[in-house]
Scaffold this active site. Structure first.
Site: not given
Ligand code: UT7
Length: 335
Positions: A114, A262, A292
């Site tokens: 990135c 980014h 992204n």
């Molecule tokens: O480009 C390089 C740098 N990248 C970044 O900076 C990305 C940084 N991270 C993020 O943008 C976020 O952490 C994500 C968008 C990847 C994830 O969002 P989050 O709010 O941190 O969600 P999470 O990973 O804590 O997941 C929350 C819930 C989980 O379910 P439980 O365990 O609470 O039941 C996941 O399994 O959401 C679930 N989940 C989804 N649900 C529906 C994870 N992915 C999905 C999905 N659709 N695509």
């Protein structure tokens, strides 16, 4: 010593739009979750257009060169940033040299995910500053869609990433109060495994090992991201490295005319915007439309902002990136 300045910008995204609803037919996800957590409404995936990281990069580069007013034969050096090269080696820089049908100038590949475009611009800037090269072509291009786990197992990553390319032509600027004022690069390898695609790798397992194991549950050849950990580090590092650049140039946050972060997650951009109390007009986001695109995200966004007349001569423009490595960086430009 000279400065460098950007004199041409181009972008290319594949035609095929993939909506969140379309993704929900492939995996257990939904439009509301994706929009709420990331801001993404749709992304571009090449599908069967035949486009590759190299060809998309070339398309963006041709536009950037044309807009620069230079001839392709004026380019002295090529720098190509990507994490998704067409071939394991050689990198796509040489494919650009061939496709543009130019002299046997040097072609360098940058692997900083990135942060790739920020690193690549910094390298171009150093070559131009010292007088070694006058005109440098910098490309950021990615084809994610072929490498994502498009099942529910991979949903935490695969809904985020999109395909596309952006390019910039840099040239010498004799007035050192103009153009690229400074670049700031960082890395922290302790967190390499928090956002990673492990296989194939000479240090882990090569393709033949993976084939031999023939294990369909093997996730090591899909990108892995510890989302929350990456998010928390991103907001801290983005803020730090933007301030580092501003301080270096004795600028205040209020001096920033345009911040191009980014496009990792709309929530990250909004956090930075709130923290620095920037107006909507001072921050450019297009993750809603493209997801992204890692090394391509800043040049695509920069090109769009410029095309929309949001960047004008004399503006203070800040580019900032954070991603896998971890690596991060910023660039301060007097346009
Ligand atoms: O480009 C390089 C740098 N990248 C970044 O900076 C990305 C940084 N991270 C993020 O943008 C976020 O952490 C994500 C968008 C990847 C994830 O969002 P989050 O709010 O941190 O969600 P999470 O990973 O804590 O997941 C929350 C819930 C989980 O379910 P439980 O365990 O609470 O039941 C996941 O399994 O959401 C679930 N989940 C989804 N649900 C529906 C994870 N992915 C999905 C999905 N659709 N695509």
């Amino acid at each position: 010593m000279y400065n460098s300045k950007i004199i041409g910008l181009g972008r290319f995204v594949p035609e095929n739009v993939v909506t969140n609803d379309e993704l929900s037919t492939m995996m257990d996800t939904n439009d509301a979750w994706i929009q709420e957590r990331t801001g993404i409404k749709e992304r571009r995936w090449v599908k069967d257009s035949g486009d590759t990281t190299a060809t998309m990069g070339v398309k963006a580069a041709k536009i950037a060169i044309e807009r620069s007013g230079l001839d392709k034969d004026d380019i002295d050096f090529i720098i190509f940033a990507t994490l998704s090269p067409d071939m394991y080696f050689p990198g796509p820089g040489v494919q650009v040299q061939e496709a543009l049908d130019i002299k046997t100038i040097g072609a360098l590949d940058v692997r900083n995910q990135c942060s790739g475009f920020v690193y690549a611009i910094s390298v171009a800037d150093q070559f131009i500053k010292t007088g070694m090269y006058k005109n440098v072509l910098v490309i950021g291009s990615e084809l994610h869609s072929h490498g994502l786990d498009k099942t529910t197992r991979g949903r935490g990553v695969s809904v985020i990433f999109g395909d596309g390319a952006g390019a910039a032509v840099l040239t010498r600027e004799e007035d050192t109060t103009k153009g690229i004022l400074s670049t700031h690069l960082h890395s922290q390898g302790a967190h390499a495994k928090e956002l990673v695609l492990e296989a194939p790798g000479m240090g882990t397992r090569w393709v033949t090992d993976i084939m031999e194991e023939n294990n369909a549950d093997d996730e090591s050849y899909f990108p892995h991201m510890n989302g929350q950990f990456v998010f928390k580090n991103a907001v801290v590092r983005f803020s730090e490295v933007i301030m580092e650049g501003l301080n270096k140039n004795k600028l205040e946050v209020s001096d920033v005319d345009m911040l191009i972060p980014h496009q990792a997650n709309l929530r990250i951009s909004q956090f930075i915007q709130r923290k620095f109390q920037l107006e909507d007009s001072q921050v450019y986001n297009n993750i809603q439309r493209y997801g992204n695109t890692t090394a391509a995200s800043i040049p695509i966004a920069l090109t769009e902002a410029w095309e929309e007349g949001k960047i004008k001569e004399g503006d203070t423009v800040v580019l900032a990136a954070f991603g896998s490595g971890f690596t991060w960086g910023s660039i301060i430009i007097k346009w």
